[in-house]
Design a protein around this motif. Structure first.
Motif, short mmCIF file in Angstrom:
data_model
loop_
_atom_site.label_atom_id
_atom_site.label_comp_id
_atom_site.label_asym_id
_atom_site.label_seq_id
_atom_site.Cartn_x
_atom_site.Cartn_y
_atom_site.Cartn_z
N UNK A 38 0.80 -1.22 0.00
CA UNK A 38 0.00 0.00 0.00
C UNK A 38 0.84 1.28 0.00
N UNK A 39 2.12 1.13 0.29
CA UNK A 39 3.01 2.31 0.32
C UNK A 39 4.45 1.85 0.20
N UNK A 40 5.31 2.77 -0.08
CA UNK A 40 6.76 2.53 -0.08
C UNK A 40 7.42 3.68 0.68
N UNK A 41 8.52 3.37 1.32
CA UNK A 41 9.30 4.42 2.00
C UNK A 41 10.55 4.71 1.18
N UNK A 42 10.80 6.00 0.92
CA UNK A 42 11.97 6.43 0.14
C UNK A 42 13.18 6.51 1.05
N UNK A 43 14.27 5.85 0.67
CA UNK A 43 15.50 5.79 1.45
C UNK A 43 16.65 6.25 0.56
N UNK A 44 17.36 7.28 0.96
CA UNK A 44 18.39 7.87 0.12
C UNK A 44 19.70 7.10 0.24
#
Length: 810
Positions: A563-569
């Motif tokens: 349902x979502x993704x987390x952006x990780x740099x």
């Protein structure tokens, strides 16, 4: 005395040896040959002139021979024929003819002498010499009987009948000599023009071109007998003499030119003039030039190329030869081209060292000036200036508005600095100022006064920039963070720039709009100063990467769906490889680069998420926000710009903030509320680790609670389970969704489902992946598609992803 006489004899012998040596050049070899032929003819004639002669006659022959030798040698050495020498030579010929057994013996000498005399001086002077010699021979006839030992009368007819031949011999010799002179003059003129052409090939400035041109003019005067030249420029009512070439009795400092008139005929004579133009000079100038030269010449004026009110005055006996005028025109054409090329090169060099937008010196010019200053041992101070929130103006109001702001900042920078300071735009919104120590400050090795001047400039600049900038019909506000460093000596060039850069980032890290003087303690604060400059360019040089970790739903009806993704740099460092967030984000926060890094991640995440949306299957994207980002009033505009650029539905963007970011900061909470009004969701990250969680929930419109992994690990234990159950109950009561972080085992997953947690993320479900891999996985992205749990081997370990205390570290 004997040694002195011996030395004198040696010098005379050496000089005679050099004179007798065959010279180079056609004309000089011809002169040498004619001189040698005259001497040989004299040597041949002398024995016949003294044979069976009286002692008096022998003495007269010896004297005449010696005089002729001296006159001929002097003429050859001086390369000219004075009138006195011609008179003396005519007298010696008279003596020789009178003393010889018959005057006709002298004819052999005079014929050779005529060839030698024909290659010197003007034609009319040569004709005068012939007249004098013929007169001397004719005068010898009545004198001959008076010489002791001579008896009777000498027959005059043979001698007088041969005298007209002298004129013919001289005319032929003069014609041949004139051709030789013309050929040599043309050759020397061509050599001068060729040397000028070769010299001008490497010319880089006007003055060097003019110096080479005048050298060619001097060579032209040397090659042309009687030629003179003056370079003059208008100086008020007079002409100022700048250079001279050729022989002058005295070179004048200036020439009177009433009304500025140079050429005869006035202004009408110079209409349409150019490098191939010339005209006679005025009568007034002609009289002054005659006095300077000591002889009357014909003078013409030529425009000096690319020099306003500049003239070349060329004079020669009778008239300026056509070949000389052509050579002058050629010189002027070449110099005009070289001057234009030098100007064009100077413009290119200036353009290469000038910022086209602000007209300030650019980075190259700044580096050159700094190198020159420290190379000379000067004490210097460097101010690094970076505009705060300029990206908000540039992106929110348009690039034209941004350009207006940069131009106005440059103008205010000039006003705020001293006249001797160098202001430069390094690129983007970065400016620098180079301050050099004034004479009173130079002796000190510790430039304290220079530092005070730098602080004064920084304070004036900050004060000036507090005033809004008008751009079109709107106003823009900018502030500046300034870093200051001082240094002295050749080794300070690189270090003073690096230190000023570090100080500037330290000022920006303190919420911006500050001034920071470099100190060693800054190096202690920043663990790796070498990464700062690289970190500044990482975003623009495409070194930053964004990986994504899925958030999987546990709610009935959507269980197992992403349902979502987390952006990780990540940072793809060119030398160190792929760096995880924990290796550089804390540094970015401390040195002030977090705004740039955060803006990049937000923009990239929104654009990627906009491509993933499918009908009926929306995918949210979570982006971590640093407390420092929330501390800037322009952050909502950055978020709005990213949404507008990507076209992403604002409801699908979730900004993750930590409790500590908003716990005690009213300004941060206000910024977050403005962001929330855009339609963006807010997630409270690492919930449960702070001391004011409940107050935070009451103060902020939070949409999602992210349960810290410290609660997930060992969640089956009774105490941990009770705490998790309480958090889930609290969230349900407030209408908030819950996400548990750091799920690594199946037991943890099943227990969280039993407690009613809405969604989970962790290595059990999916490891962070590049956008290409995640894009391929999303259409079938369910938990049962994921391999069994395993420990990661990538550059960023689970502990780094799950335990970094700063939210932006992700």
């Amino acid at each position: 005395m004997g040694e002195g006489f011996t030395g004198w004899c040696r010098k005379v012998a050496a000089g005679a040896g050099r004179t007798a040596r065959r010279p180079a050049g056609l004309v000089e070899r011809t002169r040498w040959l004619f001189w040698l032929a005259a001497l040989v003819s004299l040597l041949i004639a002398v024995p016949g002139a003294v044979l069976e002669q009286s002692a008096a006659a022998v003495v007269l022959v010896a004297v005449a021979s010696a005089v002729c030798c001296l006159v001929w040698c002097r003429r050859y050495v001086l390369r000219r024929a004075p009138l006195l020498g011609d008179l003396v030579e005519a007298g010696a010929v008279l003596l020789m003819a009178a003393a010889a057994p018959t005057p006709a013996i002298a004819l052999g000498i005079t014929f050779s002498a005529a060839w030698q005399r024909a290659v010197y001086g003007s034609t009319w002077r040569g004709v005068l010499w012939v007249v004098l010699v013929v007169a001397g021979l004719a005068a010898a006839l009545p004198v001959w009987p008076a010489v002791p030992g001579h008896t009777g009368r000498v027959a005059a007819a043979p001698l007088l009948g041969s005298l007209p031949t002298m004129f013919l011999v001289f005319a032929v010799a003069r014609h041949l000599g004139g051709n030789l002179f013309a050929r040599e003059r043309a050759g020397r003129q061509q050599d001068a023009l060729t040397a000028l052409s070769l010299g001008l090939m490497g010319v880089v400035d006007r003055e060097q071109a003019y110096a080479l041109a005048w050298r060619a003019t001097e060579a032209l005067c040397d090659a042309t007998p009687g030629l003179r030249a003056l370079a003059v420029g208008q100086h008020g009512p007079d002409l100022l003499v700048v250079r001279s070439a050729g022989r002058f009795a005295c070179v004048p400092d200036h020439l009177a030119a009433p009304g500025g008139a140079v050429v005869a005929g006035g202004s009408a004579a110079v209409e349409g003039d150019g490098v191939d133009w010339s005209a006679p000079v005025t009568d007034g100038l002609l009289a002054q030039l005659e006095g300077s030269v000591g002889a009357r010449l014909a003078w013409t004026a030529h425009r000096l190329p690319e020099v306003p009110d500049g003239w070349m005055l060329v004079g020669a006996p009778q008239s300026v030869p056509a070949d000389v005028q052509a050579a002058v025109w050629s010189i002027n054409r070449q110099v005009a081209l070289a001057a234009r090329n030098a100007d064009a090169r100077a413009e290119l060099v200036a353009a290469a060292r000038t910022d086209s937008l602000t007209d300030l010196p650019n980075r190259t010019a700044f580096a050159h000036a700094l190198s020159e200053a420290v190379g000379g041992g000067e004490a210097v101070a460097v101010l690094f200036c970076d505009l705060d929130d300029f990206k908000v103006v540039n992106d929110g109001m348009g690039h034209e508005a941004g350009d207006d702001v940069l131009r106005e900042v440059a103008a205010r920078l000039r006003v705020a600095t001293r006249t001797e300071d160098l202001c430069a735009r390094l690129g983007g919104d970065e400016f620098a100022v180079l301050l050099r120590a004034r004479p009173a400050e130079e002796p000190g090795s510790a430039p304290d006064d220079l530092l005070a001047s730098a602080l004064s400039v920084a304070q004036r600049l900050q004060q000036d920039l507090r005033q809004p900038v008008r751009t079109g019909d709107r106003w823009a506000s900018v502030a500046v963070s300034i870093g200051i460093a001082t240094g002295q000596g050749p080794a300070a060039g690189e270090s003073v720039v690096r230190h000023a850069d570090v100080a500037m980032y330290a000022a920006k890290a303190r919420s911006g709009q500050g001034v920071q003087v470099f100190g060693e303690e800054l190096l202690e604060e920043l663990d790796d100063v070498g990464l700062i400059a690289e970190l500044r360019t990482a975003a623009v040089s495409s070194q930053l990467r964004v990986h994504y970790q899925p958030v999987v739903s546990l709610r009935p009806g959507s269980e197992g769906r992403c349902e979502a993704v987390e952006a990780l740099v990540r940072w793809q460092h060119p030398v160190r490889g792929l760096l995880g967030a924990g290796q550089f984000v804390p540094l970015a926060e401390r040195c002030g680069a977090i705004d740039q890094v955060g803006a990049f991640v937000l923009d990239r995440a929104c654009r990627d998420a906009a491509l993933w949306q499918l009908p009926g299957r929306p995918v949210e994207v979570h982006v971590n926000v640093s407390p420092l980002q929330l501390g800037h009033a322009g952050f909502p505009a950055v978020v709005a710009w990213a949404l507008a650029r990507s076209g992403l539905d604002p409801h699908l963007l979730v900004l993750e903030v930590t409790e500590s970011a908003v716990a005690d900061g009213a300004a941060q909470r206000q910024v977050l509320l403005e962001v929330r009004r855009l339609g963006v969701q807010v997630a409270l990250d690492d919930f449960g680790t702070g001391y004011s969680s409940l107050a935070t929930l009451r103060a902020l419109p939070v949409d999602v609670l992210k349960i810290d992994r410290s609660f997930v690990t060992g969640c089956q234990e009774p105490q941990s389970s009770a705490l998790l159950k309480a958090v889930v109950g609290l969230a349900e009561g407030l209408g908030l969704r819950t996400v548990a972080e750091g799920v690594e085992t199946t037991d943890e997953l099943e227990h969280l489902r039993s407690l009613g947690v809405g969604a989970v993320q962790g290595y059990l479900l999916q490891r962070p992946a590049p956008v290409e891999e995640l894009t391929a996985w999303l259409p079938t992205g369910r938990r049962d598609d994921v391999p069994s749990p395993r420990r990661p081997t990538a550059a960023a370990p689970p502990s780094e992803e799950m335990t970094t205390t700063t939210a932006a570290a992700r």
